[in-house]
Design a protein around this motif. Structure first.
Motif: not given
Ligand SMILES: CC(C)(COP(=O)(O)OP(=O)(O)OC[C@H]1O[C@@H](n2cnc3c(N)ncnc32)[C@H](O)[C@@H]1OP(=O)(O)O)[C@@H](O)C(=O)NCCC(=O)NCCS
Length: 160
Positions: A21-22, A77-78, A84, A87-88, A90, A121-122, A125
């Motif tokens: 992820c990073f 959070i990743e 993806r 909803g995981a 969130g 955006r996550l 929301k």
């Protein structure tokens, strides 16, 4: 997808997620992630497939803040790319907020890479608003936005 608290045996799987992820300089060092997961003032939530394989995680910390208050901080959070948008992210965020609230936090905040529109955006929301910026937070020319959420407003609310 199932959500549960971290167990020390999860560490290698979580670090593998971190490396997917990073990229550096945003990627945590192994020792730093281990320290975060072990801290008494933190909770790590894991998202796992039905076969038990971790596919995402979130770490939340909490610390004393001004006026005797406690503030939560989302350290990360990743979610693996192939898991993806279902909803995981969130759901992990909701659980991290519940842990912070249970530790007494009435607000929660985080840094997000200024270029990371998806993560922003996550958070938006889920009720986060921009409260500032931190120039060069991740390195020269790599700034972060600071987002915050008032947790006192939804006392008693459960994770999604
Ligand atoms: C950010 C991240 C955790 C989101 O995880 P996720 O499981 O896809 O999130 P969700 O499925 O819960 O998505 C929630 C909302 O985020 C936004 N979002 C997520 N992915 C998006 C995308 N590719 N484009 C636009 N908006 C997106 C949407 O608002 C989405 O809601 P919607 O699906 O109802 O439109 C994931 O993309 C990730 O791991 N990214 C890399 C690591 C990272 O940047 N972490 C954030 C650190 S601050």
């Amino acid at each position: 997808m199932k959500y549960r608290l971290y167990k020390p045996d999860d560490f290698d799987a979580l670090y593998a997620i971190e490396t997917v992820c990073f990229e550096p300089p945003l990627r945590f060092e192994r020792a730093y992630l281990r320290q975060l997961t072990r801290a008494r003032n933190s909770a790590t939530w894991v998202a796992e497939e039905n076969d038990g394989k971790p596919v995402g995680f979130a770490v939340v910390e909490w610390r004393p803040a001004r006026g005797g208050r406690v503030a939560g901080y989302i350290a990360t959070i990743e979610v693996l790319p192939e898991h993806r948008r279902v909803g995981a992210g969130g759901a992990l965020l909701g659980r991290a907020e519940v842990s912070a609230r249970e530790a007494g936090a009435d607000a929660i905040w985080l840094h997000v890479d200024a270029r990371n529109e998806v993560a922003r955006r996550l958070y938006e929301k889920h009720g986060y608003t921009e409260a500032g910026a931190s120039e060069n937070f991740y390195g020269p020319g790599q700034g972060a936005r600071i987002l915050v959420k008032d947790l006192a407003k939804d006392v008693g609310k459960r994770a999604e």
